[in-house]
Design an enzyme around this catalytic site. Structure first.
Site, mmCIF file in Angstrom:
data_model
loop_
_atom_site.group_PDB
_atom_site.id
_atom_site.type_symbol
_atom_site.label_atom_id
_atom_site.label_comp_id
_atom_site.label_asym_id
_atom_site.label_seq_id
_atom_site.Cartn_x
_atom_site.Cartn_y
_atom_site.Cartn_z
ATOM 1 N N ASP A 1 64.755 1.203 -84.584
ATOM 2 C CA ASP A 1 64.319 2.555 -84.233
ATOM 3 C C ASP A 1 65.352 3.522 -84.802
ATOM 4 O O ASP A 1 66.529 3.467 -84.425
ATOM 5 C CB ASP A 1 64.209 2.702 -82.705
ATOM 6 C CG ASP A 1 63.498 3.993 -82.325
ATOM 7 O OD1 ASP A 1 63.171 4.801 -83.231
ATOM 8 O OD2 ASP A 1 63.259 4.203 -81.119
ATOM 9 N N LYS B 1 64.488 15.078 -84.317
ATOM 10 C CA LYS B 1 65.852 15.606 -84.120
ATOM 11 C C LYS B 1 66.426 16.153 -85.426
ATOM 12 O O LYS B 1 66.959 17.252 -85.452
ATOM 13 C CB LYS B 1 66.803 14.520 -83.614
ATOM 14 C CG LYS B 1 66.201 13.496 -82.702
ATOM 15 C CD LYS B 1 66.033 13.981 -81.291
ATOM 16 C CE LYS B 1 65.251 12.940 -80.513
ATOM 17 N NZ LYS B 1 65.090 13.186 -79.136
ATOM 18 N N TRP C 1 66.229 3.516 -74.450
ATOM 19 C CA TRP C 1 65.387 4.686 -74.164
ATOM 20 C C TRP C 1 64.257 4.231 -73.229
ATOM 21 O O TRP C 1 63.570 3.257 -73.552
ATOM 22 C CB TRP C 1 64.828 5.173 -75.501
ATOM 23 C CG TRP C 1 63.944 6.364 -75.482
ATOM 24 C CD1 TRP C 1 64.143 7.534 -74.815
ATOM 25 C CD2 TRP C 1 62.715 6.517 -76.208
ATOM 26 N NE1 TRP C 1 63.119 8.406 -75.094
ATOM 27 C CE2 TRP C 1 62.230 7.812 -75.943
ATOM 28 C CE3 TRP C 1 61.974 5.695 -77.069
ATOM 29 C CZ2 TRP C 1 61.043 8.298 -76.487
ATOM 30 C CZ3 TRP C 1 60.803 6.177 -77.624
ATOM 31 C CH2 TRP C 1 60.349 7.462 -77.328
HETATM 32 C C1 LMR Z 1 65.292 11.719 -75.196
HETATM 33 O O1 LMR Z 1 65.636 10.533 -75.092
HETATM 34 O O2 LMR Z 1 65.652 12.608 -74.404
HETATM 35 C C2 LMR Z 1 64.413 12.128 -76.342
HETATM 36 O O3 LMR Z 1 64.233 11.067 -77.213
HETATM 37 C C3 LMR Z 1 63.150 12.771 -75.903
HETATM 38 C C4 LMR Z 1 62.174 11.814 -75.298
HETATM 39 O O4 LMR Z 1 61.040 11.795 -75.770
HETATM 40 O O5 LMR Z 1 62.501 11.088 -74.351
#
Ligand code: LMR
Length: 415
Positions: free
Chosen positions: A221, A258, A140
């Site tokens: 996470d 989520k 992420w």
């Molecule tokens: C995502 O990866 O789209 C979600 O976890 C929202 C975010 O905060 O990035």
């Protein structure tokens, strides 16, 4: 110095890789537009969904005179933290029973990652004094920003194999074995973001062995518990395995964005497993000092909702149905996209990965230029790595999206 002189050197930073897509989508006037960017659940009409369990909890809260707006303890709303750790680790977790688990309410998963990283920065004995955190390649995007802001140095380790569109398991294990003993390693508890590729249960067992042998610190996470499979226990397999062994140092960042659809309420928690109640008390006190300096106490509204849906039997049963609804709709959309590509359009290439991946995202395996065409010509908003949020697909747009994927794949292959 005039105000003009004071800020003239400040230049705009880059737009956020994920959140900027939602702004572009909102401005797009095309009737065909599809938002596959941000990971937020949408119903079969493409609309945000207030979970019925959450709606029921809200209706009860508005009538409850006890649900006032007083400050909460620094560690958070106690009924929430007590329920959140049981959801994560299970009712019988040794660290809970033995009073050696520390739970602090946070500003969703982002806040948990932040608090965990700041705590480690202050107190963790990093090997060679280098404040490194090993992060799955890819991850992420915000992980990198959060860890850097907390003074840690993120470094990638192999996770995903682009050629086979699956887990690079052997390379991952070899990398873990080669890390300095005691290194801190980020793991996604389930529904890996962005790839949707998770280790199998037997692979998790092998990974846990390496962690124990090398005394690696597991920085989990957990953003999708219950949302990925519809079963919170199944999605907590890795976290519960690591915790129950008792020989792996760990913390877990937990989000209810989520699985409770509480994106904007920013509700989450940081869980740190320690060795004794005395250690737990000391760690808790240090986490509280960090929290006090940053936000005093966490907001209570989302915490009240989550505490209710986890602890009141009728609401819990409704929530169980709601997470089934969300996860099943996403699984159906995986199959719908797969069928459109393989049967309807007969798109060149293999697309099994779409139905094999799990959770909110699919990593399509198309490149940045192809993604750019989907955005600019197809009005289909997706992250430039080729990640799509499956929740943005619905029966009304899946053929349109598959058609554009087919088009950019064929044009690249000159077919
Ligand atoms: C995502 O990866 O789209 C979600 O976890 C929202 C975010 O905060 O990035």
């Amino acid at each position: 110095m005039t105000t003009n002189e004071l800020w003239s050197h400040v230049k705009p930073g880059p737009p956020d890789a994920i959140l900027a897509l939602s702004e572009m989508y909102a401005k797009d006037t095309s009737e065909k537009k599809a938002n596959l960017g941000i990971g937020a659940y949408r119903d079969e009409h493409g609309k945000p969904w207030i979970l019925p369990a959450v709606q029921m909890a809200k209706e009860q809260l508005i009538k409850d005179p006890q649900a006032n707006h007083e400050y909460q303890p620094i560690a958070g709303f106690p009924p929430f933290t007590a329920a959140a750790c049981r959801l994560l680790f299970g009712e019988d977790a040794a660290s809970i029973k033995e009073g050696r688990l520390v739970v602090n309410q946070t500003i969703s998963g982002t806040g948990a990652n932040h608090l965990g990283a700041v705590f480690l920065h202050h107190f963790y004995p990093f090997p060679n004094g280098e404040k490194k955190i090993y992060v799955t390649d890819p991850s992420w995007p915000n992980h990198f920003a959060i860890f850097k802001a907390a003074g840690l140095k993120p470094e990638l380790f192999p996770y995903y194999d682009a050629a086979t569109r699956s887990l690079a398991f052997d390379r991952m294990v070899a990398a873990l074995q080669n890390m300095p003993d005691g290194s801190v390693v980020l793991l996604h508890a389930c529904a890996h973001n962005p790839t949707g590729v998770d280790p199998s249960e037997s692979q998790w067992r092998e990974i846990a062995e390496v962690f124990a042998k090398k005394r690696l610190f597991a920085f989990f996470d957990s953003a999708y518990q219950g949302f990925a499979s519809g079963d919170p226990a199944k999605d907590a397999f890795a976290v519960r395995l690591f915790e129950s062994r008792g020989d792996i140092p760990m913390l877990v960042c937990q989000s209810f964005a989520k699985n409770a659809g509480l994106y904007g309420e920013r509700i989450g928690a940081l869980h740190v497993v320690t060795a004794s109640p005395e250690q737990a008390e000391a760690v808790n006190s240090q986490l509280n000092l960090i929290t006090r300096s940053e936000m005093s106490t966490a907001p209570v509204y989302g915490a009240r909702i989550v505490a209710k849906i986890l602890t009141e039997p009728e609401l819990r049963a409704e929530w169980n149905r709601n997470i089934q609804t969300m996860s099943q709709r996403i699984i159906e959309m995986r199959h719908a996209l797969f069928d459109k590509l393989t049967q309807h359009f007969k798109t060149p290439g293999t697309w099994n990965h779409i139905i094999e991946q799990t959770g909110m995202f699919s990593f399509l395996g198309i490149d940045e230029d192809q993604c750019q065409r989907l955005v600019s010509e197809g009005h289909i908003y997706l992250v430039k790595t080729g990640r799509i949020s499956m929740a943005g697909l619905n029966p009304g747009n899946v053929e349109y999206v598959a058609g554009w994927i087919d088009k950019v794949v064929r044009e690249r292959a000159n077919l």
